[in-house]
Design an enzyme around this catalytic site. Sequence first.
Site, PDB file in Angstrom:
ATOM      1  N   ILE A 148       0.848  -1.180   0.000  1.00  8.04           N
ATOM      2  CA  ILE A 148       0.000   0.000   0.000  1.00  8.04           C
ATOM      3  C   ILE A 148       0.890   1.237   0.000  1.00  8.04           C
ATOM      4  O   ILE A 148       1.792   1.360   0.831  1.00  8.04           O
ATOM      5  CB  ILE A 148      -0.924   0.002   1.242  1.00  8.04           C
ATOM      6  CG1 ILE A 148      -1.820  -1.243   1.247  1.00  8.04           C
ATOM      7  CG2 ILE A 148      -1.762   1.270   1.284  1.00  8.04           C
ATOM      8  CD1 ILE A 148      -2.591  -1.441   2.541  1.00  8.04           C
ATOM      9  N   SER A 149       0.664   2.163  -0.933  1.00  9.95           N
ATOM     10  CA  SER A 149       1.392   3.426  -1.020  1.00  9.95           C
ATOM     11  C   SER A 149       2.896   3.170  -1.186  1.00  9.95           C
ATOM     12  O   SER A 149       3.309   2.654  -2.209  1.00  9.95           O
ATOM     13  CB  SER A 149       1.083   4.305   0.198  1.00  9.95           C
ATOM     14  OG  SER A 149       1.596   5.605   0.040  1.00  9.95           O
ATOM     15  N   SER A 150       3.719   3.499  -0.198  1.00 14.28           N
ATOM     16  CA  SER A 150       5.145   3.186  -0.302  1.00 14.28           C
ATOM     17  C   SER A 150       5.350   1.695  -0.547  1.00 14.28           C
ATOM     18  O   SER A 150       6.239   1.286  -1.303  1.00 14.28           O
ATOM     19  CB  SER A 150       5.870   3.613   0.973  1.00 14.28           C
ATOM     20  OG  SER A 150       7.242   3.290   0.902  1.00 14.28           O
TER      21      SER A 150
END
Length: 422
Positions: A148-150
């Site tokens: 998720i994200s990074s």
Amino acid sequence: MLGALLPLLAALLVTAPAAAARTEAADVVPTATLTEITGFGTNPSNLRMYLYVPDTVTANPAVLVAVHWCTGSGPDMYNGTEYDTLADQYGFVVVYPSVTRSSKCFDVSSPQALKRGGGSDPVGIKSMIDWTVRTYDADTSRIFATGISSGAMMTNVLLGDYPDVFAAGAAFSGVPFGCFATTDGSEWNSACAGGTVNRTPQQWGDLVRGAYPGYTGPRPRMQLWHGTEDDVLRYPNFGEMIEQWTDVQRVAQTPAATDTPQSGWTRTRYGGTGDRAPVEAISLQGVGHNLYSHGMAARVLTFFGLDSGGPAPQPQPGACKVTATTNAWNTGLTATLTITNTSTTSINGWKLGFPLPSGQTITNGWGAAYAPASGAVTATNASYNAALAPGARVSIGYQANHSGNSAAPGAFTLNGTACTAG
């Protein structure tokens, strides 16, 4: 003997042996709880490794690497997703890498991170996988990554650096491999985050291929998730990732299937129409950066093939076959492509997709209309050869300039479905 075992027992939090243990190390890892593993191998960026092992592990289990977001941690990813409860149901093992640098963001920008074996976080995560494979005799054909994200950005990086390790990945709110690249030590790339980095599909694909030069084996499948209102990693990154992974997979950028799994979602599949297409992309209308919600992990498992307890089948060639030959001279070549309908039904109108080898540009063609002139090319039938009965074939061709690489294309799709090549 006892003296030799004590350090191992201390490092791995001694408990009763797991029923499905494969080695002494597995015997001392608690089940049904999150456990930190130390001394797992080469770890240049000082990551921490957390492991979840269900009470009942399948023989030769799959391994899922679940990668957290900026400011998060491995335990946060464990607590904020359902992969542990799904592991209880299906018997796979989950690895949760955890960043120790102050930003709590994964390194997806340094030259070291964007090269196989180059150092930094991907090397540490690969060591975690190797430790888990050794300890549980895991199935090396069923290793997956999601984030998720990074962690989504790291999922892209892992699949680029280690295409021979991962079978598939799922990235929630990420950016393409190499988009965040910096050379000044900065972890943040504002242009990429803002969605202003635009490259051709082949340029994106070349970044991935450059992480492991010379690799010619199969590439991991990719599932992409993005919200249209993402204000952290802007929505244009979604389209750039689709371009990148369709080019890497050598499939057409025109969806083979489009549907709406639930209200506000648009799902497109590339190179195939089933649950395990080479590339699957889910756009969430009106949703921001924090799009992950309960139930999405189950959809990830369906894409990975982990919700059946058996190995994930590889995408199968479609009911078509294409042979390609070239005749080259100093800076030019002609190519002949022969398409055979190997299905039992007629085709009325076709589009043949294929990646033109690097350095080639089509100057003219016959039997079809070709566009664009380089990169991921689509050849569209002429009026006189649009129909292909079962078993029928048609030959088309083109002339191209080249800069030294006169190879024929090696992968093809017909109307979005992968064909047998050769």
